[in-house]
Design a protein around this motif. Structure first.
Motif, PDB file in Angstrom:
ATOM      1  N   SER A  59     -35.734  -2.298   4.302  1.00 14.64           N
ATOM      2  CA  SER A  59     -35.040  -3.157   5.269  1.00 14.64           C
ATOM      3  C   SER A  59     -35.954  -4.299   5.744  1.00 14.64           C
ATOM      4  O   SER A  59     -35.513  -5.430   5.967  1.00 14.64           O
ATOM      5  CB  SER A  59     -34.568  -2.328   6.452  1.00 14.64           C
ATOM      6  OG  SER A  59     -35.673  -1.756   7.124  1.00 14.64           O
ATOM      7  N   TYR A  60     -37.235  -4.032   5.870  1.00 18.87           N
ATOM      8  CA  TYR A  60     -38.176  -5.059   6.314  1.00 18.87           C
ATOM      9  C   TYR A  60     -38.288  -6.177   5.276  1.00 18.87           C
ATOM     10  O   TYR A  60     -38.272  -7.367   5.609  1.00 18.87           O
ATOM     11  CB  TYR A  60     -39.529  -4.406   6.572  1.00 18.87           C
ATOM     12  CG  TYR A  60     -40.617  -5.386   6.935  1.00 18.87           C
ATOM     13  CD1 TYR A  60     -40.691  -5.921   8.223  1.00 18.87           C
ATOM     14  CD2 TYR A  60     -41.559  -5.781   5.976  1.00 18.87           C
ATOM     15  CE1 TYR A  60     -41.680  -6.828   8.545  1.00 18.87           C
ATOM     16  CE2 TYR A  60     -42.542  -6.688   6.300  1.00 18.87           C
ATOM     17  CZ  TYR A  60     -42.604  -7.212   7.593  1.00 18.87           C
ATOM     18  OH  TYR A  60     -43.590  -8.117   7.902  1.00 18.87           O
ATOM     19  N   PHE A  61     -38.440  -5.754   4.005  1.00 18.34           N
ATOM     20  CA  PHE A  61     -38.578  -6.770   2.946  1.00 18.34           C
ATOM     21  C   PHE A  61     -37.295  -7.574   2.769  1.00 18.34           C
ATOM     22  O   PHE A  61     -37.320  -8.767   2.437  1.00 18.34           O
ATOM     23  CB  PHE A  61     -38.961  -6.097   1.618  1.00 18.34           C
ATOM     24  CG  PHE A  61     -40.381  -5.582   1.615  1.00 18.34           C
ATOM     25  CD1 PHE A  61     -41.394  -6.289   2.251  1.00 18.34           C
ATOM     26  CD2 PHE A  61     -40.698  -4.396   0.972  1.00 18.34           C
ATOM     27  CE1 PHE A  61     -42.700  -5.824   2.231  1.00 18.34           C
ATOM     28  CE2 PHE A  61     -41.987  -3.916   0.951  1.00 18.34           C
ATOM     29  CZ  PHE A  61     -43.000  -4.636   1.590  1.00 18.34           C
ATOM     30  N   LYS A  62     -36.134  -6.961   2.995  1.00 22.20           N
ATOM     31  CA  LYS A  62     -34.869  -7.700   2.885  1.00 22.20           C
ATOM     32  C   LYS A  62     -34.753  -8.736   4.002  1.00 22.20           C
ATOM     33  O   LYS A  62     -34.270  -9.847   3.780  1.00 22.20           O
ATOM     34  CB  LYS A  62     -33.695  -6.715   2.948  1.00 22.20           C
ATOM     35  CG  LYS A  62     -33.481  -5.939   1.652  1.00 22.20           C
ATOM     36  CD  LYS A  62     -32.285  -5.031   1.763  1.00 22.20           C
ATOM     37  CE  LYS A  62     -32.061  -4.272   0.465  1.00 22.20           C
ATOM     38  NZ  LYS A  62     -30.889  -3.377   0.555  1.00 22.20           N
ATOM     39  N   LYS A  63     -35.200  -8.360   5.179  1.00 27.10           N
ATOM     40  CA  LYS A  63     -35.144  -9.318   6.283  1.00 27.10           C
ATOM     41  C   LYS A  63     -36.089 -10.504   6.019  1.00 27.10           C
ATOM     42  O   LYS A  63     -35.782 -11.658   6.378  1.00 27.10           O
ATOM     43  CB  LYS A  63     -35.553  -8.616   7.588  1.00 27.10           C
ATOM     44  CG  LYS A  63     -34.465  -7.690   8.135  1.00 27.10           C
ATOM     45  CD  LYS A  63     -34.917  -7.074   9.431  1.00 27.10           C
ATOM     46  CE  LYS A  63     -33.845  -6.149   9.964  1.00 27.10           C
ATOM     47  NZ  LYS A  63     -34.262  -5.498  11.242  1.00 27.10           N
ATOM     48  N   LYS A  64     -37.214 -10.230   5.427  1.00 30.81           N
ATOM     49  CA  LYS A  64     -38.145 -11.294   5.131  1.00 30.81           C
ATOM     50  C   LYS A  64     -37.820 -12.033   3.829  1.00 30.81           C
ATOM     51  O   LYS A  64     -38.540 -12.948   3.407  1.00 30.81           O
ATOM     52  CB  LYS A  64     -39.563 -10.711   4.997  1.00 30.81           C
ATOM     53  CG  LYS A  64     -40.111 -10.103   6.297  1.00 30.81           C
ATOM     54  CD  LYS A  64     -40.300 -11.161   7.360  1.00 30.81           C
ATOM     55  CE  LYS A  64     -40.894 -10.576   8.616  1.00 30.81           C
ATOM     56  NZ  LYS A  64     -41.113 -11.613   9.647  1.00 30.81           N
ATOM     57  N   LYS A  65     -36.706 -11.613   3.216  1.00 28.42           N
ATOM     58  CA  LYS A  65     -36.217 -12.214   1.969  1.00 28.42           C
ATOM     59  C   LYS A  65     -37.253 -12.129   0.852  1.00 28.42           C
ATOM     60  O   LYS A  65     -37.421 -13.029   0.045  1.00 28.42           O
ATOM     61  CB  LYS A  65     -35.805 -13.663   2.180  1.00 28.42           C
ATOM     62  CG  LYS A  65     -34.674 -13.819   3.155  1.00 28.42           C
ATOM     63  CD  LYS A  65     -34.276 -15.263   3.323  1.00 28.42           C
ATOM     64  CE  LYS A  65     -33.111 -15.381   4.315  1.00 28.42           C
ATOM     65  NZ  LYS A  65     -32.708 -16.807   4.479  1.00 28.42           N
ATOM     66  N   LEU A  66     -37.951 -11.000   0.864  1.00 27.26           N
ATOM     67  CA  LEU A  66     -38.894 -10.753  -0.221  1.00 27.26           C
ATOM     68  C   LEU A  66     -38.296  -9.924  -1.338  1.00 27.26           C
ATOM     69  O   LEU A  66     -38.903  -9.731  -2.372  1.00 27.26           O
ATOM     70  CB  LEU A  66     -40.134 -10.029   0.338  1.00 27.26           C
ATOM     71  CG  LEU A  66     -40.954 -10.823   1.358  1.00 27.26           C
ATOM     72  CD1 LEU A  66     -42.084  -9.989   1.914  1.00 27.26           C
ATOM     73  CD2 LEU A  66     -41.492 -12.125   0.726  1.00 27.26           C
ATOM     74  N   MET A  67     -37.100  -9.403  -1.066  1.00 23.11           N
ATOM     75  CA  MET A  67     -36.405  -8.610  -2.091  1.00 23.11           C
ATOM     76  C   MET A  67     -35.019  -9.181  -2.339  1.00 23.11           C
ATOM     77  O   MET A  67     -34.372  -9.634  -1.413  1.00 23.11           O
ATOM     78  CB  MET A  67     -36.282  -7.138  -1.644  1.00 23.11           C
ATOM     79  CG  MET A  67     -37.622  -6.396  -1.646  1.00 23.11           C
ATOM     80  SD  MET A  67     -37.410  -4.676  -1.172  1.00 23.11           S
ATOM     81  CE  MET A  67     -36.451  -4.107  -2.564  1.00 23.11           C
TER      82      MET A  67
END
Length: 286
Positions: free
Chosen positions: A278-286
């Motif tokens: 969820s963290y990486f999705k929020k940071k648009k890294l995934m």
């Protein structure tokens, strides 16, 4: 060498005769412990030697009171009562210490009955036991003689039955000891007077034992020593059973703790992975 052997046998014979003519009876070192299940009856036979008498001590413990400290205390109590039973005075039951009382869970009637009987004769003693309260049965042979059942030892020994009438699925533990009392001057509990027939029996026994050969005396002592060793082995077997039960319980707890630890680790790992996704999705890294 031959002179040494003769000297050895002479000294041994003198010691055995002195010990045999003394007033110190044989006392079992360690009481027996028997387990009687719900609605179960266990019987055993005990041979009292000819011209001897015996005192029997019983004590019942509940399955709930399985702490090692409780069993050790009451085993020692029965052993002490066995020694006191040889005296002329009434047996005094010692007070239970406060720490043992606090650990006891079962009190009152135990629904366990003790029956002492001479085979093919009426029951000599039948009594319902109370938890943690010792029962002392004195002068079994004299009691049988005073009730008209004869003084001769029965073929196969006296019958001692432990009957558990508890319908709940619980096991009662009976601590049991027997003291041979040869030449005891105990008074009869009912009349307070010694039986003349019993006195004649003891006098006849003294004449017999006075003329026993050293080999016969040594054999009697060997039999008593063997009974003592068997009693100690039974007690050690009982202690080993409880230790094995404790070890199995500990291993089971460790196993369940390991399973719980693995489940907690898997749960934590799952939460960490979910959080990172969820963290990486929020940071648009995934």
């Amino acid at each position: 060498m031959e002179g040494f052997r003769k000297c050895f046998w002479l000294v041994s014979s003198m010691i055995l005769i002195i010990v045999e003519n003394s007033s110190i009876p044989f006392v079992s070192a360690v009481p027996l412990i028997a387990e009687v299940g719900s609605m179960e009856t266990q019987c055993l036979r005990y041979n009292i030697p000819t011209d001897d008498d015996a005192h029997m001590i019983f004590l019942v413990l509940s399955e709930d009171d399985d702490a090692e400290e409780i069993e050790d205390f009451f085993v020692k109590q029965v052993s002490d009562l066995s020694k006191e039973a040889l005296k002329g005075d009434k047996v005094q039951t010692p007070e239970v210490p406060k720490n043992i009382k606090d650990m006891l869970k079962s009190k009152g009637n135990s629904n366990l009955e003790i029956e002492i009987q001479k085979p093919r004769k009426p029951i000599l003693r039948k009594q319902r036991m109370v938890f943690n309260a010792p029962l002392v049965v004195r002068n079994v042979v004299a009691t049988a003689g005073s009730k008209g059942q004869g003084w001769d030892p029965p073929l196969g020994g006296y019958s001692i039955c432990l009957r558990n009438n508890n319908r709940e699925d619980k096991v009662s533990r009976v601590i049991f000891d027997v003291v041979l009392a040869y030449g005891s001057d105990d008074d009869d509990d009912d009349s307070g007077k010694k039986s003349e027939e019993h006195k004649k029996k003891r006098e006849a026994a003294a004449l017999k034992k006075e003329h026993l050969t050293p080999l016969q005396l040594m054999f009697d002592r060997t039999v008593n020593s063997a009974e003592q060793i068997l009693s100690e082995m039974k007690y050690m077997e009982r202690r080993e059973k409880y230790m094995r039960k404790t070890i199995d319980s500990t291993n089971s707890r460790i196993k369940y703790f390991s399973y719980m630890s693995v489940l907690v680790l898997i749960g934590v790992a799952f939460l960490q992975v979910t959080y990172l996704k969820s963290y990486f999705k929020k940071k648009k890294l995934m």
